[in-house]
Design an enzyme around this catalytic site. Structure first.
Site, PDB file in Angstrom:
ATOM      1  N   TYR B 245       6.785   1.021  -5.039  1.00 34.54           N
ATOM      2  CA  TYR B 245       6.003   2.300  -5.103  1.00 34.54           C
ATOM      3  C   TYR B 245       6.647   3.567  -5.666  1.00 34.54           C
ATOM      4  O   TYR B 245       7.660   3.790  -5.223  1.00 34.54           O
ATOM      5  CB  TYR B 245       5.615   2.646  -3.540  1.00 34.54           C
ATOM      6  CG  TYR B 245       5.353   3.754  -3.066  1.00 34.54           C
ATOM      7  CD1 TYR B 245       5.697   4.454  -2.114  1.00 34.54           C
ATOM      8  CD2 TYR B 245       3.907   4.415  -3.774  1.00 34.54           C
ATOM      9  CE1 TYR B 245       5.285   5.735  -1.625  1.00 34.54           C
ATOM     10  CE2 TYR B 245       3.629   5.686  -3.283  1.00 34.54           C
ATOM     11  CZ  TYR B 245       4.213   6.482  -2.135  1.00 34.54           C
ATOM     12  OH  TYR B 245       3.766   7.729  -1.957  1.00 34.54           O
ATOM     13  N   ASP B 330       8.701  -1.607   4.822  1.00 35.57           N
ATOM     14  CA  ASP B 330       7.619  -0.779   4.936  1.00 35.57           C
ATOM     15  C   ASP B 330       6.292  -1.589   5.151  1.00 35.57           C
ATOM     16  O   ASP B 330       5.996  -2.171   4.057  1.00 35.57           O
ATOM     17  CB  ASP B 330       7.568   0.084   3.834  1.00 35.57           C
ATOM     18  CG  ASP B 330       6.323   0.935   3.472  1.00 35.57           C
ATOM     19  OD1 ASP B 330       6.213   1.790   2.602  1.00 35.57           O
ATOM     20  OD2 ASP B 330       5.340   1.231   4.343  1.00 35.57           O
ATOM     21  N   LYS B 368      -3.291   3.887   5.233  1.00 34.21           N
ATOM     22  CA  LYS B 368      -4.132   2.818   4.482  1.00 34.21           C
ATOM     23  C   LYS B 368      -5.047   2.211   5.038  1.00 34.21           C
ATOM     24  O   LYS B 368      -6.009   1.957   4.899  1.00 34.21           O
ATOM     25  CB  LYS B 368      -2.921   1.919   3.856  1.00 34.21           C
ATOM     26  CG  LYS B 368      -1.669   2.830   3.230  1.00 34.21           C
ATOM     27  CD  LYS B 368      -2.441   3.510   1.967  1.00 34.21           C
ATOM     28  CE  LYS B 368      -1.009   4.308   1.332  1.00 34.21           C
ATOM     29  NZ  LYS B 368      -1.498   5.243   0.362  1.00 34.21           N
TER      30      LYS B 368
END
Lengths: 490, 531
Positions: B245, B330, B368
């Protein structure tokens, strides 16, 4: 178990294992005392009254009333739900335009509409704490320094230094001239830094002052502007108490000084830190603002604000509330009125007992002069007196040494975070203490005359005492003791 | 046949501190060495010039001239909105200023316009956002992994359940008594309890989460930064499998001074982590004298969308134990699954197997899985008490707004609604995934195998003009400016193989998919016809 203590120390960063957070001091008795024994008018009338928390609860009912009357402002109501989608998905660090507009509008109103603020220069952060840290990251590198006039808010030691590696250097101010910031003191501090090979990047002032509660006059502000321009350093103005000024002399913002004809200033040097926590009295919102006249700083701060964005739900609510001009005007006036009433009652009540405070016209506290009650004019005696006030008088107040005050005997006492009744109780307790202390002093003098004792107590030097002992007393609402009920018993 | 791109050079040298004097010094040393070599041999010949050089450096350091002022950022950059400058008479005329004022060297590179395609693309969409009715020629956003598929569910819940104002009828935590008392920056207890329960629910009750091990932050972004501050000093490093990311470069490195060392994964492995490659990256770092403090993985992976297998998780824990380093996992997409594969959280391994827990930390958030990025709710879940204690203190810089906490507490406690939401969400993501990936398939574009996330990892290497980063960026540029879709190129994610693109499809409506495919088709046909 592979993790021994030494292992742990190696595996965590210096920031995690060091004391930069400012909570590791044996002298947080005040907070401990309050947390373990909080005052309540009916259930615990003998408890400790919290007077170390600079929060404004006097006008909370106005806010509550507005929110109830305007359910569509809160997207979590049936009326407001249609906006929910757009608000919930919005994560742009520019912030909702209506939020920035509303805040700019409010900031202007608080300054009597004498100046206007550009919404595009408003950057949000996680509370004023986050705003200060952010500005330090933007303006200074590790090892560089800001000059700060003493006495100053203890939280600066943590917010501006901890993760940033920036230093804070005191600018001496004295009670003899009401802690005015003099040009001589500024020059002196700057020179000291030069000699010590420390690069000074800026000057940080709080106006209205915490803990003094006073405002800076026009001449002082102009001299500060001249100073920073000459040295080509930044000026960070913390104006978080701007709307708490309740009587003359009126608050003069640095923004006004910049607009004056005869003032020569490189605007790229000027930055304002603000928040809604004090003026609006609603700290739970966690809204911090950085307003900079420097484009590079705005750009940088905006990107950094990703680390402390304000919830869009809150942005939306505040945008609605602060665009309601009628409400804002009424609030500002009413809040100032109530602060004035409370301040007057408190200071008059104190004066009746012979306790004086620095003359102030703003802030949520008074700067109380208790040097008469010190056994001797040392910081050690101040700490002893502080302990007495906490454990016997049962008031949590903040000792001057934690604000880096150069003279012992000063205490910051907050008056706006309680209702009228509690304040009367606090006054009563102070009255009793003062009386007792006077009697004790009379007795002691009598004793002294009969029994001649030489006074050979060691009085510690200011520097070593100050930085060693009370450097880190945290005076923010955050209790330094991790009292989380969720801490597992292992 | 995959060629790899050149490993990128570290972009950390903001402060070029090589004084020009070093070249002059060398001009002195070389002939000096020649002179001395005759008599004192190699030793003197090397020692004396080195000593001289050392003293010269010392002298220069002591009398270093002030650093040259950094260039002011160009206000006319196309990537930043123009700041309307309030009148600034003095700055214009130059009165009252004796030199350009400096910001910190930390700020300087940040203040400049973003050069990463990831950010440029996001800005372009802001300038010209697509709308099926109002702006049908706008740029379609496929570069931001946000989920708009299930808002109707949340909207309905909010309007049905939240009839009180944010203050509540009795004031609750926001009453005078509530405010005057201790206010934890790391989140209300009730929210921690609700969040722990939610996390457990998201991971299908495979593992319990303990609220006392939770720290709440204003979004996952500060959660990652706070962990970085806690686990590493300036100059230390984390190993990160690529592609990763793009935000990690900011969150873990910017203000912390920590380095990210890529551990390259390849398409032949479907971009899964290879422990041998991890070992090599670790050894190379050690050789360079860099202290590696931990590994950062994202599971489910961003940008690929695959899951880390149970075996790999165990191998990682073994590796971390052996090297005595941390693991940050994560898991922010844990609730955005669509395949039939089973997601295994690092927490599950740690709770069930016999590994040292103290080095494990999990990042989570509601942006999310619950589609509410605007509200800023992030989580650090750690098994290490010291890290928790340090992180708690650091949350004062990134706290969650109190009214938002109240709202989320209510929502998360409605476990019936949450379960319904998670199930429907999964179905809808699956549906969009099928639509989108099939659409790409029609264009001859294949995607990596994935089971989670809000995006797919598409292989467009057949369409890039030249096999390398340059070619990839050319295609990206065409897609952005001609096809007007914003996708994220693999190079922004540090992918070692050129031609891969991350396409987020959950911000689209089903009817937008053919529009996107058509636009890509135009570009691909142009490319095919010109080749």
């Amino acid at each position: 178990m592979g993790f021994t203590l030494s292992n742990q120390q190696q595996l965590l960063s210096k920031i995690a294992t060091g004391n930069g957070h400012g909570e590791n001091t044996p002298y947080f008795d005040g907070w401990k005392a309050f947390d373990s024994n909080p005052y309540h008018p009916t259930t615990n009338p003998q408890g400790v009254i919290q007077m170390g928390l600079a929060e404004n609860q006097l006008s909370f009912d106005l806010i509550q009333e507005w929110v109830l009357k305007n359910p569509e402002a809160s997207i979590c109501t049936a009326q407001g739900a249609k906006e929910f989608k757009d608000i919930a998905i919005f994560q742009d660090y520019h912030g909702l335009p209506e939020f920035r507009n509303a805040v700019a509008n409010f900031m202007g109103k608080v300054r009597g509409n004498r100046v206007t603020f550009d919404p595009d220069r408003i950057v949000m952060s996680g509370g004023a704490t986050g705003a200060h840290e952010m500005i330090a990251f933007c303006l200074a590198d590790p090892g560089e320094a800001f000059l700060v006039p003493v006495p100053y808010y203890p939280g600066f030691d943590r917010d501006l230094r901890w993760r940033t590696g920036v230093q804070l250097l005191p600018v001496a101010c004295e009670s003899s001239n009401n802690f005015k910031i003099t040009r001589a003191a500024l020059e002196d501090a700057y020179e000291k830094a030069q000699k010590a090979n420390i690069r000074v990047k800026g000057l940080l002032i709080t106006n209205p002052s915490n803990p003094l509660g006073t405002v800076l006059d026009r001449e002082t502000l102009k001299s500060l502007v001249t100073f920073i321009n000459e040295k080509n350093i930044h000026l960070v103005c913390d104006e978080i108490y701007a709307a708490t000024v309740f009587t003359q002399p009126r608050f003069i913002s640095i923004a006004e000084i910049l607009e004056e004809e005869e003032v020569e200033c490189n605007r790229d040097l000027v930055h304002i830190v603000y928040s809604l926590s004090k003026d609006m009295g609603f700290p739970g919102f966690r809204v911090g603002i950085v307003y900079s006249y420097n484009d590079a700083v705005v750009n940088c701060a905006r990107k950094m604000s990703s680390f402390g964005l304000v919830s869009t739900q809150t942005q939306h609510l505040i945008a609605s509330m602060l665009s309601d001009n009628e409400f804002v005007d009424r609030f500002i006036v009413e809040s100032a009125k109530r602060l004035k009433a409370r301040h007057t009652r408190f200071t008059v009540g104190l004066e009746e007992q012979g306790t004086t405070c620095l003359k102030s016209n703003g802030g949520l506290f008074v700067w109380m002069d208790l040097h008469k009650h010190l056994k001797e004019q040392t910081f050690e005696a101040e700490m002893a007196l502080w302990r007495t006030i906490i454990h016997q008088v049962k008031l949590n107040v903040s000792p001057g040494v934690s604000f880096h005050c150069p003279e012992p005997g000063w205490f910051r006492v907050c008056f706006a975070n309680m209702d009228d009744q509690t304040m009367e109780v606090a006054l009563e307790r102070i009255r009793n203490f003062v009386l007792q202390d006077k009697e004790a002093a009379v007795v002691a003098i009598k004793k002294k005359k009969t029994c001649w004792q030489s006074n050979k107590k060691l009085s510690l030097s200011f520097k070593s005492f100050n930085f060693r002992i009370l450097d880190e007393v945290s005076m923010s609402p955050q209790s330094p003791i991790p009292q989380s009920p969720l801490v597992r018993a292992t | 046949m995959t060629r790899t791109r050149k490993p990128e050079t570290s972009s950390d040298d903001n402060n070029d501190e090589k004084p020009a004097a070093s070249t002059t010094a060398m001009r002195l040393i070389v002939p000096l060495q020649g002179v001395v070599q005759g008599r004192g041999g190699l030793i003197l010949g090397s020692l004396i010039p080195c000593a001289l050089f050392y003293f010269l450096q010392l002298y220069l350091k002591r009398h270093r001239p002030s650093q040259p002022d950094p260039d002011p950022p160009s206000p006319s950059s196309s990537n930043l909105p123009e700041l309307h400058r309030s009148s600034s008479r003095s700055s214009l005329s130059g009165r009252g200023s004796i030199g350009r004022v400096r910001v910190s060297s930390r700020a300087d590179p940040i203040a400049k316009p973003n050069e990463s395609p990831y950010y440029i693309g996001l800005d372009r969409v802001l300038e010209d956002p697509y709308h099926s009715v109002d702006n049908p020629n706008g740029v379609i956003q496929l570069g931001l992994s946000e989920n708009r598929l299930c808002f109707d569910l949340i909207e309905r819940w909010v309007s049905e359940n939240w009839t009180e104002s944010i203050l509540g009828t009795n004031g609750g935590d926001l009453s005078i008594a509530g405010i005057a008392a201790y206010q934890p920056f790391d989140g209300f207890t009730e929210l921690k309890v609700a969040m722990a329960n939610f996390m457990s629910q998201v991971m299908r009750r495979s593992v319990p989460f303990d609220p006392s091990q939770l720290v709440l932050t204003a979004g996952a972004t500060p959660a990652v930064e706070i962990l970085s501050f806690c686990l590493a000093d300036h100059g230390n490093a984390f190993l990160v499998p690529t592609p990763y990311y793009p935000g990690f470069d900011r969150d873990l490195r910017w203000r912390t001074g920590v380095e990210l060392i890529p551990v390259h994964c390849r398409s032949t492995d479907n971009f899964t982590l290879n422990i041998t490659v991890l070992e090599q990256a670790y050894s190379q770092a050690r050789k360079r004298g860099v202290k590696v403090q931990g590994i950062l993985i994202s599971n489910p992976s961003n940008p690929v969308g695959n899951l880390v297998s149970r075996e790999t998780l165990c191998s990682l824990l073994d590796f971390a134990q052996e090297k005595n380093i941390h693991i940050i996992s994560d898991e922010i997409f844990a609730g955005s699954m669509y395949g039939s594969e089973e997601f295994v959280s690092m927490a599950e391994i740690v709770e069930t197997e016999d590994f040292e827990k103290n080095r494990v930390h999990i990042i989570y958030g509601l942006s999310k899985d619950l589609s509410i990025p605007g509200f800023r709710i992030g989580v650090i879940y750690s098994y290490n008490d010291s890290v928790l204690a340090a992180a708690k203190r650091l949350t004062r810089f990134s706290p969650i707004s109190a009214p938002t906490q109240r709202l989320i507490i209510s929502m998360l406690l409605d476990t019936g609604f949450i379960q319904e939401y998670l199930d429907i969400n999964k179905r809808r993501i699956q549906h969009m995934y099928d639509l989108f990936v099939d659409g790409l398939q029609q264009l001859g574009i294949k995607c990596a195998k994935s089971s989670a996330g809000l995006y797919c990892w598409a292989d467009m290497s057949g369409l890039i003009p030249s096999y390398g980063e340059k070619g990839e960026l050319e295609l990206w540029d065409n897609l952005l400016n001609i096809a007007k879709i914003n996708v994220t190129p693999g190079s922004a994610c540090h992918c070692i193989e050129p031609g891969w693109f991350r396409c987020c499809f959950t911000s689209l409506m089903p009817e937008d998919v053919p529009v996107v495919i058509d636009r890509i088709r135009k570009v691909t046909e142009t490319i095919k016809s010109s080749s």
